[in-house]
Design a protein around this motif. Structure first.
Motif, PDB file in Angstrom:
ATOM      1  N   ALA A 122       0.924  -0.968  -0.007  1.00  0.00           N
ATOM      2  CA  ALA A 122      -0.082  -0.126   0.068  1.00  0.00           C
ATOM      3  C   ALA A 122       0.933   1.219  -0.054  1.00  0.00           C
ATOM      4  O   ALA A 122       0.799   2.291  -0.628  1.00  0.00           O
ATOM      5  CB  ALA A 122      -0.903  -0.003   1.081  1.00  0.00           C
ATOM      6  N   LYS A 123       1.909   1.299   0.605  1.00  0.00           N
ATOM      7  CA  LYS A 123       2.731   2.247   0.724  1.00  0.00           C
ATOM      8  C   LYS A 123       3.551   2.707  -0.597  1.00  0.00           C
ATOM      9  O   LYS A 123       3.789   3.590  -1.086  1.00  0.00           O
ATOM     10  CB  LYS A 123       3.917   2.188   1.617  1.00  0.00           C
ATOM     11  CG  LYS A 123       3.447   2.294   3.128  1.00  0.00           C
ATOM     12  CD  LYS A 123       4.474   1.860   4.242  1.00  0.00           C
ATOM     13  CE  LYS A 123       3.988   1.656   5.631  1.00  0.00           C
ATOM     14  NZ  LYS A 123       4.891   0.992   6.607  1.00  0.00           N
ATOM     15  N   ILE A 124       3.956   1.544  -1.250  1.00  0.00           N
ATOM     16  CA  ILE A 124       4.526   1.633  -2.661  1.00  0.00           C
ATOM     17  C   ILE A 124       3.522   2.190  -3.536  1.00  0.00           C
ATOM     18  O   ILE A 124       3.986   3.024  -4.387  1.00  0.00           O
ATOM     19  CB  ILE A 124       5.279   0.443  -3.119  1.00  0.00           C
ATOM     20  CG1 ILE A 124       6.264  -0.232  -2.150  1.00  0.00           C
ATOM     21  CG2 ILE A 124       5.467   0.215  -4.588  1.00  0.00           C
ATOM     22  CD1 ILE A 124       6.750  -1.291  -2.484  1.00  0.00           C
ATOM     23  N   ALA A 125       2.138   1.648  -3.475  1.00  0.00           N
ATOM     24  CA  ALA A 125       1.213   1.853  -4.314  1.00  0.00           C
ATOM     25  C   ALA A 125       0.963   3.570  -4.214  1.00  0.00           C
ATOM     26  O   ALA A 125       0.967   4.284  -5.143  1.00  0.00           O
ATOM     27  CB  ALA A 125       0.023   1.282  -4.277  1.00  0.00           C
ATOM     28  N   ALA A 126       0.933   3.951  -2.973  1.00  0.00           N
ATOM     29  CA  ALA A 126       0.545   5.194  -2.550  1.00  0.00           C
ATOM     30  C   ALA A 126       2.044   6.265  -3.137  1.00  0.00           C
ATOM     31  O   ALA A 126       1.518   7.219  -3.675  1.00  0.00           O
ATOM     32  CB  ALA A 126       0.211   5.591  -1.244  1.00  0.00           C
ATOM     33  N   ASP A 127       2.973   5.799  -3.068  1.00  0.00           N
ATOM     34  CA  ASP A 127       4.176   6.503  -3.512  1.00  0.00           C
ATOM     35  C   ASP A 127       4.490   6.553  -4.954  1.00  0.00           C
ATOM     36  O   ASP A 127       4.132   7.719  -5.575  1.00  0.00           O
ATOM     37  CB  ASP A 127       5.469   5.870  -3.143  1.00  0.00           C
ATOM     38  CG  ASP A 127       5.737   6.196  -1.762  1.00  0.00           C
ATOM     39  OD1 ASP A 127       5.121   7.184  -1.005  1.00  0.00           O
ATOM     40  OD2 ASP A 127       6.681   5.576  -1.186  1.00  0.00           O
ATOM     41  N   ILE A 128       3.810   5.517  -5.674  1.00  0.00           N
ATOM     42  CA  ILE A 128       3.944   5.594  -7.309  1.00  0.00           C
ATOM     43  C   ILE A 128       2.834   6.471  -7.679  1.00  0.00           C
ATOM     44  O   ILE A 128       2.888   7.213  -8.643  1.00  0.00           O
ATOM     45  CB  ILE A 128       3.352   4.287  -7.789  1.00  0.00           C
ATOM     46  CG1 ILE A 128       4.821   3.167  -7.570  1.00  0.00           C
ATOM     47  CG2 ILE A 128       2.949   4.276  -9.322  1.00  0.00           C
ATOM     48  CD1 ILE A 128       4.396   1.678  -8.157  1.00  0.00           C
ATOM     49  N   THR A 129       1.644   6.493  -7.054  1.00  0.00           N
ATOM     50  CA  THR A 129       0.506   7.500  -7.490  1.00  0.00           C
ATOM     51  C   THR A 129       0.991   8.963  -6.994  1.00  0.00           C
ATOM     52  O   THR A 129       1.120   9.644  -8.105  1.00  0.00           O
ATOM     53  CB  THR A 129      -0.799   7.297  -6.570  1.00  0.00           C
ATOM     54  OG1 THR A 129      -1.196   5.773  -6.832  1.00  0.00           O
ATOM     55  CG2 THR A 129      -1.734   8.233  -7.068  1.00  0.00           C
ATOM     56  N   ASP A 130       1.680   9.140  -6.047  1.00  0.00           N
ATOM     57  CA  ASP A 130       2.100  10.678  -5.681  1.00  0.00           C
ATOM     58  C   ASP A 130       3.156  10.894  -6.677  1.00  0.00           C
ATOM     59  O   ASP A 130       3.214  12.097  -7.257  1.00  0.00           O
ATOM     60  CB  ASP A 130       2.694  10.421  -4.225  1.00  0.00           C
ATOM     61  CG  ASP A 130       1.459  10.395  -3.324  1.00  0.00           C
ATOM     62  OD1 ASP A 130       0.497  10.554  -3.411  1.00  0.00           O
ATOM     63  OD2 ASP A 130       2.072  10.178  -2.165  1.00  0.00           O
ATOM     64  N   ILE A 131       4.113  10.172  -6.834  1.00  0.00           N
ATOM     65  CA  ILE A 131       5.378  10.380  -7.803  1.00  0.00           C
ATOM     66  C   ILE A 131       4.764  10.595  -9.296  1.00  0.00           C
ATOM     67  O   ILE A 131       5.153  11.660  -9.945  1.00  0.00           O
ATOM     68  CB  ILE A 131       6.412   9.244  -7.993  1.00  0.00           C
ATOM     69  CG1 ILE A 131       7.150   9.263  -6.604  1.00  0.00           C
ATOM     70  CG2 ILE A 131       7.193   9.440  -8.993  1.00  0.00           C
ATOM     71  CD1 ILE A 131       7.920   7.789  -6.413  1.00  0.00           C
ATOM     72  N   MET A 165      10.721   9.731 -12.970  1.00  0.00           N
ATOM     73  CA  MET A 165       9.637   8.926 -12.278  1.00  0.00           C
ATOM     74  C   MET A 165      10.265   7.597 -11.895  1.00  0.00           C
ATOM     75  O   MET A 165      10.021   7.138 -10.918  1.00  0.00           O
ATOM     76  CB  MET A 165       8.480   8.739 -13.405  1.00  0.00           C
ATOM     77  CG  MET A 165       7.121   8.390 -12.894  1.00  0.00           C
ATOM     78  SD  MET A 165       5.660   8.789 -13.964  1.00  0.00           S
ATOM     79  CE  MET A 165       6.417   9.164 -15.757  1.00  0.00           C
ATOM     80  N   LEU A 166      10.855   6.984 -12.943  1.00  0.00           N
ATOM     81  CA  LEU A 166      11.285   5.859 -12.903  1.00  0.00           C
ATOM     82  C   LEU A 166      12.403   5.606 -11.575  1.00  0.00           C
ATOM     83  O   LEU A 166      12.282   4.693 -10.568  1.00  0.00           O
ATOM     84  CB  LEU A 166      11.948   5.025 -13.836  1.00  0.00           C
ATOM     85  CG  LEU A 166      10.782   4.679 -15.067  1.00  0.00           C
ATOM     86  CD1 LEU A 166      11.361   3.961 -16.158  1.00  0.00           C
ATOM     87  CD2 LEU A 166       9.845   3.511 -14.352  1.00  0.00           C
ATOM     88  N   GLY A 167      13.125   6.403 -11.496  1.00  0.00           N
ATOM     89  CA  GLY A 167      14.106   6.636 -10.498  1.00  0.00           C
ATOM     90  C   GLY A 167      13.508   6.704  -9.062  1.00  0.00           C
ATOM     91  O   GLY A 167      13.797   6.085  -8.111  1.00  0.00           O
ATOM     92  N   ARG A 168      12.342   7.428  -8.935  1.00  0.00           N
ATOM     93  CA  ARG A 168      11.793   7.846  -7.735  1.00  0.00           C
ATOM     94  C   ARG A 168      10.843   6.676  -7.029  1.00  0.00           C
ATOM     95  O   ARG A 168      11.165   6.382  -6.233  1.00  0.00           O
ATOM     96  CB  ARG A 168      11.078   9.214  -7.855  1.00  0.00           C
ATOM     97  CG  ARG A 168      11.862  10.441  -7.752  1.00  0.00           C
ATOM     98  CD  ARG A 168      11.054  11.929  -7.892  1.00  0.00           C
ATOM     99  NE  ARG A 168       9.979  11.755  -6.895  1.00  0.00           N
ATOM    100  CZ  ARG A 168       8.959  12.790  -7.096  1.00  0.00           C
ATOM    101  NH1 ARG A 168       8.933  13.701  -8.056  1.00  0.00           N
ATOM    102  NH2 ARG A 168       8.071  12.910  -5.976  1.00  0.00           N
ATOM    103  N   ILE A 169      10.491   5.890  -8.337  1.00  0.00           N
ATOM    104  CA  ILE A 169       9.428   4.762  -7.907  1.00  0.00           C
ATOM    105  C   ILE A 169      10.434   3.710  -7.511  1.00  0.00           C
ATOM    106  O   ILE A 169      10.306   3.000  -6.634  1.00  0.00           O
ATOM    107  CB  ILE A 169       8.727   4.324  -9.373  1.00  0.00           C
ATOM    108  CG1 ILE A 169       7.709   5.309  -9.399  1.00  0.00           C
ATOM    109  CG2 ILE A 169       8.228   3.205  -9.099  1.00  0.00           C
ATOM    110  CD1 ILE A 169       6.905   5.066 -10.573  1.00  0.00           C
ATOM    111  N   ARG A 170      11.786   3.603  -8.253  1.00  0.00           N
ATOM    112  CA  ARG A 170      12.545   2.433  -8.068  1.00  0.00           C
ATOM    113  C   ARG A 170      12.901   2.585  -6.301  1.00  0.00           C
ATOM    114  O   ARG A 170      13.114   1.796  -5.420  1.00  0.00           O
ATOM    115  CB  ARG A 170      13.574   2.393  -8.800  1.00  0.00           C
ATOM    116  CG  ARG A 170      13.388   1.754 -10.187  1.00  0.00           C
ATOM    117  CD  ARG A 170      14.542   1.679 -11.016  1.00  0.00           C
ATOM    118  NE  ARG A 170      15.458   0.478 -10.510  1.00  0.00           N
ATOM    119  CZ  ARG A 170      16.901   0.864 -10.739  1.00  0.00           C
ATOM    120  NH1 ARG A 170      17.268   1.933 -11.228  1.00  0.00           N
ATOM    121  NH2 ARG A 170      17.699  -0.099 -10.322  1.00  0.00           N
TER     122      ARG A 170
END
Length: 132
Positions: free
Chosen positions: A19-28, A76-81
């Motif tokens: 859920a934290k990763i999904a929220a971060d992906i959305t935010d990013i 985007m990809l750098g922040r998501i990774r």
């Protein structure tokens, strides 16, 4: 749209981290592109018949609207990774990520074709007025 699919080796991503990763992906994604949060979808798979690409622990694939700049996508990809690494507690080298541009006209949200990047406000206003 966008659609992010995260294929991980079973158990690599703790349940509480998804859920934290999904929220971060959305935010990013929204921070970088200006897209509405309601457009972003994130799915996790651990039972895919194929393990992640090149023997990595996690492969994240994002299908995003065409029109994002050459600067936006690697940012985007750098922040998501980095988010995946932080929440899953694995080395950056274990996370592979990529995106594919898709024309907005190929994607529907709520039964209607998505707007081109930058035209979201008018699309959202039109759909808010049509909502019951």
């Amino acid at each position: 749209m966008p659609l992010y699919l995260c294929n991980a080796v079973k158990g690599v991503i703790p349940e509480g981290a998804k859920a934290k990763i999904a929220a971060d992906i959305t935010d990013i994604h929204c921070d970088i592109t200006g897209a509405p949060r309601t457009f972003v979808h994130v799915f996790f798979f651990e039972d895919a018949p194929q393990i992640p690409v090149h023997g990595k622990s996690i492969f994240l694939f994002g299908s995003i609207r065409h029109g994002r700049s050459a600067e936006q996508k690697p940012n985007m990809l750098g922040r998501i990774r980095a988010s995946i690494v932080a929440h899953a507690g694995i080395p950056l080298a274990e996370v592979l990520a990529d995106t594919m541009d898709v024309p907005a006209s190929w994607v529907m949200e709520g039964g209607d074709v998505l707007p081109e990047p930058g035209e979201e406000a008018a699309w959202l206003a039109e759909h808010a007025a049509a909502a019951p």
